[in-house]
Design an enzyme around this catalytic site. Structure first.
Site, mmCIF file in Angstrom:
data_model
loop_
_atom_site.group_PDB
_atom_site.id
_atom_site.type_symbol
_atom_site.label_atom_id
_atom_site.label_comp_id
_atom_site.label_asym_id
_atom_site.label_seq_id
_atom_site.Cartn_x
_atom_site.Cartn_y
_atom_site.Cartn_z
ATOM 1 N NE ARG A 175 40.013 46.448 45.439
ATOM 2 C CZ ARG A 175 38.572 47.000 45.043
ATOM 3 N NH1 ARG A 175 38.020 46.111 44.498
ATOM 4 N NH2 ARG A 175 38.504 48.140 45.328
ATOM 5 C CB SER A 224 44.610 49.596 49.703
ATOM 6 O OG SER A 224 43.905 50.768 49.525
ATOM 7 C CD GLU A 295 43.743 46.087 47.670
ATOM 8 O OE1 GLU A 295 43.006 46.156 48.622
ATOM 9 O OE2 GLU A 295 43.820 46.556 46.549
HETATM 10 C C1 LIG Z 1 48.710 54.594 43.736
HETATM 11 C C2 LIG Z 1 47.852 53.393 43.616
HETATM 12 C C3 LIG Z 1 46.410 53.456 43.713
HETATM 13 C C4 LIG Z 1 45.859 52.149 43.634
HETATM 14 N N1 LIG Z 1 44.376 52.353 43.768
HETATM 15 C C5 LIG Z 1 43.608 51.284 43.354
HETATM 16 C C6 LIG Z 1 42.244 51.289 43.580
HETATM 17 O O1 LIG Z 1 41.549 52.366 43.829
HETATM 18 N N2 LIG Z 1 41.419 49.926 43.300
HETATM 19 C C7 LIG Z 1 41.979 48.905 43.213
HETATM 20 O O2 LIG Z 1 41.637 48.023 43.089
HETATM 21 N N3 LIG Z 1 43.508 48.686 43.068
HETATM 22 C C8 LIG Z 1 44.289 49.854 43.376
HETATM 23 N N4 LIG Z 1 45.471 49.856 43.277
HETATM 24 C C9 LIG Z 1 46.127 48.542 43.245
HETATM 25 C C10 LIG Z 1 46.570 48.087 41.684
HETATM 26 O O3 LIG Z 1 46.670 49.098 40.865
HETATM 27 C C11 LIG Z 1 45.704 46.934 41.211
HETATM 28 O O4 LIG Z 1 45.464 46.002 41.977
HETATM 29 C C12 LIG Z 1 45.963 46.799 39.589
HETATM 30 O O5 LIG Z 1 44.889 46.149 38.915
HETATM 31 C C13 LIG Z 1 47.082 45.729 39.519
HETATM 32 O O6 LIG Z 1 47.389 45.627 38.139
HETATM 33 P P1 LIG Z 1 48.895 45.469 37.557
HETATM 34 O O7 LIG Z 1 48.836 45.075 36.214
HETATM 35 O O8 LIG Z 1 49.950 46.524 38.210
HETATM 36 O O9 LIG Z 1 49.269 43.946 38.381
HETATM 37 P P2 LIG Z 1 50.327 43.370 39.232
HETATM 38 O O10 LIG Z 1 50.268 44.291 40.443
HETATM 39 O O11 LIG Z 1 51.474 43.240 38.485
HETATM 40 O O12 LIG Z 1 49.764 42.005 39.605
HETATM 41 C C14 LIG Z 1 48.732 41.824 40.338
HETATM 42 C C15 LIG Z 1 48.285 40.196 40.577
HETATM 43 O O13 LIG Z 1 47.662 40.171 39.304
HETATM 44 C C16 LIG Z 1 48.466 38.759 38.592
HETATM 45 N N5 LIG Z 1 48.418 39.174 37.152
HETATM 46 C C17 LIG Z 1 48.749 40.302 36.554
HETATM 47 N N6 LIG Z 1 48.687 40.145 35.302
HETATM 48 C C18 LIG Z 1 48.429 38.894 34.947
HETATM 49 C C19 LIG Z 1 47.738 37.979 33.875
HETATM 50 N N7 LIG Z 1 47.794 38.527 32.664
HETATM 51 N N8 LIG Z 1 47.478 36.880 34.023
HETATM 52 C C20 LIG Z 1 47.360 36.339 35.319
HETATM 53 N N9 LIG Z 1 47.661 36.910 36.468
HETATM 54 C C21 LIG Z 1 47.923 38.065 36.205
HETATM 55 C C22 LIG Z 1 49.618 38.783 39.257
HETATM 56 O O14 LIG Z 1 50.299 37.397 39.365
HETATM 57 C C23 LIG Z 1 49.406 39.359 40.900
HETATM 58 O O15 LIG Z 1 48.813 38.351 41.383
HETATM 59 C C24 LIG Z 1 46.321 50.985 43.271
HETATM 60 C C25 LIG Z 1 47.642 51.017 43.349
HETATM 61 C C26 LIG Z 1 48.506 52.049 43.402
HETATM 62 C C27 LIG Z 1 49.868 52.014 43.375
#
Ligand SMILES: Cc1cc2nc3c(=O)[nH]c(=O)nc-3n(C[C@H](O)[C@H](O)[C@H](O)COP(=O)(O)OP(=O)(O)OC[C@H]3O[C@@H](n4cnc5c(N)ncnc54)[C@H](O)[C@@H]3O)c2cc1C
Length: 308
Positions: A175, A224, A295
């Site tokens: 992560r 998480s 996280e």
């Molecule tokens: C129900 C649920 C289950 C989940 N299960 C998992 C799992 O099994 N494994 C896991 O790893 N995660 C899990 N997650 C967490 C989440 O889905 C991941 O971390 C996901 O990859 C975040 O993507 P996002 O586009 O929503 O990013 P955001 O939440 O919008 O951003 C996350 C980070 O990425 C940065 N960011 C986003 N896009 C860019 C870009 N284009 N350039 C630079 N920085 C950027 C943001 O600044 C921030 O720091 C879960 C979440 C939920 C709600």
């Protein structure tokens, strides 16, 4: 950002822009105050104009994906929130090679890879969010991580310069990635391997079942909340053993089903979640001597607010 700057941004771009938009609409938690300005750049050129403007005027540029790993303060965020989700959506698969822009939803990309009998990402089928968020977080699930099949990425700096990083240039671990906070990831190339449909479907099914069994997917959360402190020590286990499962603050709850998922039952705000974060950290530290690390990424808070 002042009114004049808001007007200048509106005038110089033809991208979709909204002002004073509550970020609760853009986070899976359903929590977060307003962003002064939120922009969906429609292409690299508009993104470059916007980043240069922000840089020149010393306005913070904040990058988000689909907000599935974010806790945003109730007071909101000063600056320009930029998301590539609606426009950077190109996905091309040629043989084992994949090119994707980072506004593509990870689940969409994984489904297309499975269709082409490509293995490597199928265990991440239920991970919400965009490819950009997944790369920044080095998202992973059930043994797979997004960085495993990555070849390179294109980013844009605040001066509008495009840079390419090979996977070796970036430090990826659990992560965590070492992408610079002031560079936005725009696209990525991956190389996957061919496998039989059966092999891929078996791994996918295992991952989907595991997720449904253990996670409170009916409620709003950010997944998480804390990182697991060690490979064989889960944060959820420690919070559970500290007796905190089911603890409420307003509409926020430490889930009964998975103690590392903090859920919003409706009207929880960031302050409620912060209260539960501090409580969990304090109690786990006292009982096990372990300091839990977040996280989820936090926006708009003073860092010390999370100290137990
Ligand atoms: C129900 C649920 C289950 C989940 N299960 C998992 C799992 O099994 N494994 C896991 O790893 N995660 C899990 N997650 C967490 C989440 O889905 C991941 O971390 C996901 O990859 C975040 O993507 P996002 O586009 O929503 O990013 P955001 O939440 O919008 O951003 C996350 C980070 O990425 C940065 N960011 C986003 N896009 C860019 C870009 N284009 N350039 C630079 N920085 C950027 C943001 O600044 C921030 O720091 C879960 C979440 C939920 C709600």
């Amino acid at each position: 950002m002042n009114q004049k700057q808001k007007k200048e941004i509106s005038n110089m771009l033809s991208s979709n822009i909204v002002f004073d938009e509550p970020l609760s609409k853009y986070t899976t938690f359903g929590i977060g105050g307003p962003a002064q300005c939120m922009v969906y750049p429609k292409n690299r050129n508009e993104l470059s104009i916007l980043l240069k403007y922000a840089n020149k005027n010393k306005i913070p540029a904040i990058f988000i994906g689909s907000g599935s790993n974010l806790l945003v303060a109730d007071e909101g965020i000063n600056g320009i929130v930029i998301t590539l989700i609606k426009s950077f959506n190109k996905l091309e698969i040629k043989g084992c090679h994949i090119y994707a822009e980072t506004g593509v939803m990870l689940g969409h990309m994984v489904k297309h890879c499975i269709k082409q009998k490509l293995t490597g990402l199928e265990t991440m089928i239920g991970v919400p969010g965009t490819l950009g968020g997944a790369l920044m977080m080095n998202a992973g699930a059930f043994g797979g991580e997004i960085s495993n099949c990555l070849k390179n990425v294109d980013v844009m700096t605040l001066t509008g310069e495009i840079k390419q990083y090979s996977v070796k240039d970036i430090d990826f671990h659990y992560r965590h990635s070492s992408f610079k906070k002031d560079e936005i990831i725009m696209s990525a190339n991956f190389v996957l391997k061919k496998a039989t449909k059966q092999e891929i479907m078996n791994k996918r099914a295992k991952a989907s079942a595991g997720r449904k069994e253990t996670q409170p997917l009916r409620f709003r959360s950010a997944g998480s909340l804390f990182k697991n402190p060690k490979k064989d020590v889960a944060a959820g286990y420690l919070i559970d053993k500290a007796g905190l499962k089911g603890t409420h603050r307003g509409d926020a709850e430490i889930s009964e089903k998975h103690a590392n998922f903090f859920v919003n039952h409706g009207k929880a705000n960031a302050e409620d979640i912060v209260f539960l974060i501090r409580l969990a950290r304090k109690t786990v530290e006292k009982k096990f001597g372990i300091n839990l690390e977040l996280e989820v990424k936090t926006l708009g808070f003073k860092p010390e607010i999370f100290e137990s």
